[in-house]
Design a protein around this motif. Structure first.
Motif, PDB file in Angstrom:
ATOM      1  N   GLN A  58       0.824  -1.214   0.000  1.00  0.00           N
ATOM      2  CA  GLN A  58       0.000   0.000   0.000  1.00  0.00           C
ATOM      3  C   GLN A  58       0.859   1.265   0.000  1.00  0.00           C
ATOM      4  O   GLN A  58       0.345   2.364   0.197  1.00  0.00           O
ATOM      5  CB  GLN A  58      -0.915   0.000   1.222  1.00  0.00           C
ATOM      6  CG  GLN A  58      -1.910  -1.148   1.231  1.00  0.00           C
ATOM      7  CD  GLN A  58      -2.713  -1.176   2.517  1.00  0.00           C
ATOM      8  OE1 GLN A  58      -3.184  -0.142   2.988  1.00  0.00           O
ATOM      9  NE2 GLN A  58      -2.857  -2.354   3.101  1.00  0.00           N
ATOM     10  N   GLY A  59       2.173   1.102  -0.179  1.00  0.00           N
ATOM     11  CA  GLY A  59       3.052   2.268  -0.228  1.00  0.00           C
ATOM     12  C   GLY A  59       3.728   2.588   1.087  1.00  0.00           C
ATOM     13  O   GLY A  59       4.039   3.747   1.354  1.00  0.00           O
ATOM     14  N   PHE A  60       4.005   1.579   1.883  1.00  0.00           N
ATOM     15  CA  PHE A  60       4.683   1.754   3.175  1.00  0.00           C
ATOM     16  C   PHE A  60       6.077   1.165   3.106  1.00  0.00           C
ATOM     17  O   PHE A  60       6.273   0.075   2.570  1.00  0.00           O
ATOM     18  CB  PHE A  60       3.873   1.064   4.274  1.00  0.00           C
ATOM     19  CG  PHE A  60       4.524   1.060   5.631  1.00  0.00           C
ATOM     20  CD1 PHE A  60       4.747   2.241   6.315  1.00  0.00           C
ATOM     21  CD2 PHE A  60       4.906  -0.135   6.234  1.00  0.00           C
ATOM     22  CE1 PHE A  60       5.337   2.245   7.569  1.00  0.00           C
ATOM     23  CE2 PHE A  60       5.490  -0.146   7.488  1.00  0.00           C
ATOM     24  CZ  PHE A  60       5.708   1.052   8.159  1.00  0.00           C
ATOM     25  N   GLU A  61       7.043   1.889   3.654  1.00  0.00           N
ATOM     26  CA  GLU A  61       8.427   1.414   3.719  1.00  0.00           C
ATOM     27  C   GLU A  61       8.999   1.662   5.107  1.00  0.00           C
ATOM     28  O   GLU A  61       8.679   2.673   5.741  1.00  0.00           O
ATOM     29  CB  GLU A  61       9.306   2.151   2.691  1.00  0.00           C
ATOM     30  CG  GLU A  61       8.982   1.854   1.252  1.00  0.00           C
ATOM     31  CD  GLU A  61       9.430   0.479   0.796  1.00  0.00           C
ATOM     32  OE1 GLU A  61      10.337  -0.112   1.426  1.00  0.00           O
ATOM     33  OE2 GLU A  61       8.875  -0.008  -0.199  1.00  0.00           O
ATOM     34  N   ILE A  62       9.832   0.749   5.545  1.00  0.00           N
ATOM     35  CA  ILE A  62      10.605   0.937   6.771  1.00  0.00           C
ATOM     36  C   ILE A  62      12.049   1.122   6.356  1.00  0.00           C
ATOM     37  O   ILE A  62      12.580   0.336   5.561  1.00  0.00           O
ATOM     38  CB  ILE A  62      10.470  -0.269   7.721  1.00  0.00           C
ATOM     39  CG1 ILE A  62       9.027  -0.378   8.221  1.00  0.00           C
ATOM     40  CG2 ILE A  62      11.446  -0.148   8.889  1.00  0.00           C
ATOM     41  CD1 ILE A  62       8.745  -1.594   9.079  1.00  0.00           C
ATOM     42  N   LEU A  63      12.679   2.161   6.874  1.00  0.00           N
ATOM     43  CA  LEU A  63      14.086   2.436   6.611  1.00  0.00           C
ATOM     44  C   LEU A  63      14.821   2.287   7.935  1.00  0.00           C
ATOM     45  O   LEU A  63      14.603   3.074   8.862  1.00  0.00           O
ATOM     46  CB  LEU A  63      14.261   3.843   6.046  1.00  0.00           C
ATOM     47  CG  LEU A  63      13.358   4.237   4.868  1.00  0.00           C
ATOM     48  CD1 LEU A  63      13.689   5.647   4.393  1.00  0.00           C
ATOM     49  CD2 LEU A  63      13.461   3.249   3.726  1.00  0.00           C
ATOM     50  N   ALA A  64      15.659   1.274   8.049  1.00  0.00           N
ATOM     51  CA  ALA A  64      16.348   0.971   9.299  1.00  0.00           C
ATOM     52  C   ALA A  64      17.808   1.396   9.214  1.00  0.00           C
ATOM     53  O   ALA A  64      18.516   1.056   8.260  1.00  0.00           O
ATOM     54  CB  ALA A  64      16.243  -0.519   9.595  1.00  0.00           C
ATOM     55  N   PHE A  65      18.239   2.114  10.247  1.00  0.00           N
ATOM     56  CA  PHE A  65      19.601   2.631  10.310  1.00  0.00           C
ATOM     57  C   PHE A  65      20.298   2.085  11.555  1.00  0.00           C
ATOM     58  O   PHE A  65      20.028   2.548  12.676  1.00  0.00           O
ATOM     59  CB  PHE A  65      19.587   4.162  10.355  1.00  0.00           C
ATOM     60  CG  PHE A  65      19.145   4.778   9.069  1.00  0.00           C
ATOM     61  CD1 PHE A  65      20.075   5.150   8.113  1.00  0.00           C
ATOM     62  CD2 PHE A  65      17.798   4.972   8.803  1.00  0.00           C
ATOM     63  CE1 PHE A  65      19.658   5.708   6.906  1.00  0.00           C
ATOM     64  CE2 PHE A  65      17.376   5.533   7.608  1.00  0.00           C
ATOM     65  CZ  PHE A  65      18.311   5.906   6.660  1.00  0.00           C
ATOM     66  N   PRO A  66      21.171   1.097  11.396  1.00  0.00           N
ATOM     67  CA  PRO A  66      21.916   0.587  12.547  1.00  0.00           C
ATOM     68  C   PRO A  66      22.719   1.710  13.215  1.00  0.00           C
ATOM     69  O   PRO A  66      23.240   2.610  12.543  1.00  0.00           O
ATOM     70  CB  PRO A  66      22.851  -0.457  11.932  1.00  0.00           C
ATOM     71  CG  PRO A  66      22.174  -0.860  10.658  1.00  0.00           C
ATOM     72  CD  PRO A  66      21.494   0.393  10.168  1.00  0.00           C
TER      73      PRO A  66
END
Length: 158
Positions: free
Chosen positions: A54-62
């Motif tokens: 549906q147009g959702f993203e998770i951007l994970a930054f260690p």
């Protein structure tokens, strides 16, 4: 200025422009593999799988700034996340979220949504920033806020 105006580094050193995520709802999270909040990867992945279409993203930054809880290199981090939590959302290069080496994206996020009592500092791993489809930071969630507790906020933006 918006989140989509920034470029960030990938684990291999190449740069990725967040303009690639224009028009999507984003959840930006500083993560660590050896943290008491690390099990939140399970909830984050569940949200990602449920809403990515549906147009959702998770951007994970260690980030290794809190109790040295992310000491590994990019390959170790990716392997840990894949083997232990079946993470499929993108993991970016390790960043600093506080202090003189603060990544420019995190400097912006902290200005856009301050924490409790107006402080900009990130308190710990798994601080979450919710970004709308226009690239505006709309909410900040504490490390103690579990991913399932923010599902309604994500759904509203989708």
């Amino acid at each position: 200025m918006r989140v989509t105006d920034f470029a960030v580094n990938m684990p291999g050193g190449e740069s990725r422009h967040l303009a690639e995520y224009a028009g999507k709802v984003l959840l930006i999270v500083n993560v660590a593999s050896r943290c008491g909040f690390t099990p939140q990867y399970t909830g984050l992945e569940a949200l990602y799988r449920k809403y990515q279409g549906q147009g959702f993203e998770i951007l994970a930054f260690p980030c290794n700034q809190f109790g040295a809880q992310e000491p590994g290199d990019a390959a170790e981090i990716a392997s840990f996340c894949s083997l232990n939590y079946d993470v499929t959302f993108p993991l970016f290069a390790k960043v600093e979220v506080n202090g003189p080496g603060t990544d420019p994206l995190y400097a912006y996020l902290k200005r856009a949504r301050t924490g409790i009592f107006g402080t900009g500092r990130i308190k710990w791993n798994f601080t979450k920033f919710l970004v709308d489809r226009s690239g505006n930071v709309v909410e900040r969630f504490a490390p103690t806020t579990k991913p399932e507790a923010i599902e309604a906020a994500i759904a509203r933006l989708l």
